[in-house]
Design a protein around this motif. Structure first.
Motif, PDB file in Angstrom:
ATOM      1  N   ASN A  42     -65.884  15.177  31.670  1.00 21.02           N
ATOM      2  CA  ASN A  42     -67.158  15.449  30.989  1.00 21.02           C
ATOM      3  C   ASN A  42     -67.109  15.136  29.502  1.00 21.02           C
ATOM      4  N   ILE A  43     -66.081  14.394  29.086  1.00 24.16           N
ATOM      5  CA  ILE A  43     -65.900  14.166  27.660  1.00 24.16           C
ATOM      6  C   ILE A  43     -67.085  13.422  27.047  1.00 24.16           C
ATOM      7  N   SER A  44     -67.823  12.659  27.850  1.00 28.17           N
ATOM      8  CA  SER A  44     -68.989  11.943  27.325  1.00 28.17           C
ATOM      9  C   SER A  44     -70.097  12.906  26.885  1.00 28.17           C
ATOM     10  N   MET A  45     -69.994  14.173  27.284  1.00 27.86           N
ATOM     11  CA  MET A  45     -70.992  15.159  26.872  1.00 27.86           C
ATOM     12  C   MET A  45     -70.799  15.594  25.423  1.00 27.86           C
ATOM     13  N   GLN A  46     -69.672  15.236  24.833  1.00 31.94           N
ATOM     14  CA  GLN A  46     -69.422  15.572  23.427  1.00 31.94           C
ATOM     15  C   GLN A  46     -69.864  14.427  22.537  1.00 31.94           C
TER      16      GLN A  46
END
Length: 219
Positions: A42-46
């Motif tokens: 979910n790193i793209s959510m940062q």
């Protein structure tokens, strides 16, 4: 009329842009590392660091006292927003995940921001519709489920102070926004972008930074 030069899409440009923005401090770097470790899928959510620097600057320029964030995740963007607020400012964070926002709470405390950040867990639309009608929002950041963007925008823009600003993330969808055959979130985002452009209450600019950040100013 001029258009973007083709060189803007060169893969080296985003890295160059990131290197020439104010760099994140130790706390934000540690948050980014922890987020990557506990939420690799979910790193793209940062948000990107250069977006964080821009958010802080925009909040400072607007002199915002009341800010609202839709989609907090582990707290990177909320720290950037809260740091830019006026001395008596406060930030209302809307999110549904107790797990991810528990990380945010730890970093808010470390950053000395607990007195100006209020987390409201639950569906964001319900939180937004419950906001007082007589307390204008000066700054808002939308970075949550893409299908919900139009509803979040409608609730926020009618509460936005004259000259207030809404920033919306992921409006370029990895460059696929112009691909008529693209699926996933692209059709919803394309419809949202058209909605904003057609709204006579606001002026807007889609800034091609990171995955696209649309700036929307209430007239």
């Amino acid at each position: 009329m001029t258009t973007l030069k083709a060189s803007y899409t060169d893969p080296s440009v985003p890295a160059y842009v990131a290197a020439h923005a104010t760099q994140p401090d130790q706390l934000l770097r540690e948050l980014a590392v922890e987020t990557a470790a506990i939420a690799p899928d979910n790193i793209s959510m940062q948000i990107a660091p250069e977006q964080g620097a821009l958010l802080t600057m925009l909040v400072q320029l607007t002199g915002a006292r009341l800010a609202v964030e839709v989609g907090t995740f582990t707290g990177y963007s909320s720290i950037c927003i809260a740091r830019g607020l006026a001395p008596d400012g406060r930030l209302i964070c809307c999110d549904v995940s107790q797990e991810w926002t528990a990380v945010a709470r730890r970093y808010w405390e470390r950053a000395g921001l607990t007195d100006r950040v209020e987390l409201r867990l639950g569906p964001a639309l319900g939180t937004l519709t419950a906001l007082p009608e007589d307390e204008p929002v000066d700054f808002a950041f939308i970075d949550a489920d893409k299908a919900g963007y139009p509803d979040y925008y409608r609730e926020l823009v009618r509460r936005l102070a004259p000259g207030g600003l809404i920033c919306v993330d992921n409006t370029l969808q990895g460059g696929r926004i112009t691909d008529p055959g693209a699926g996933g979130n692209v059709p919803a985002m394309r419809a949202f972008n058209d909605l904003v452009t057609a709204d006579p209450r606001v002026d807007s600019v889609l800034v091609p930074i990171a995955d696209g950040l649309t700036l929307i100013r209430r007239r």
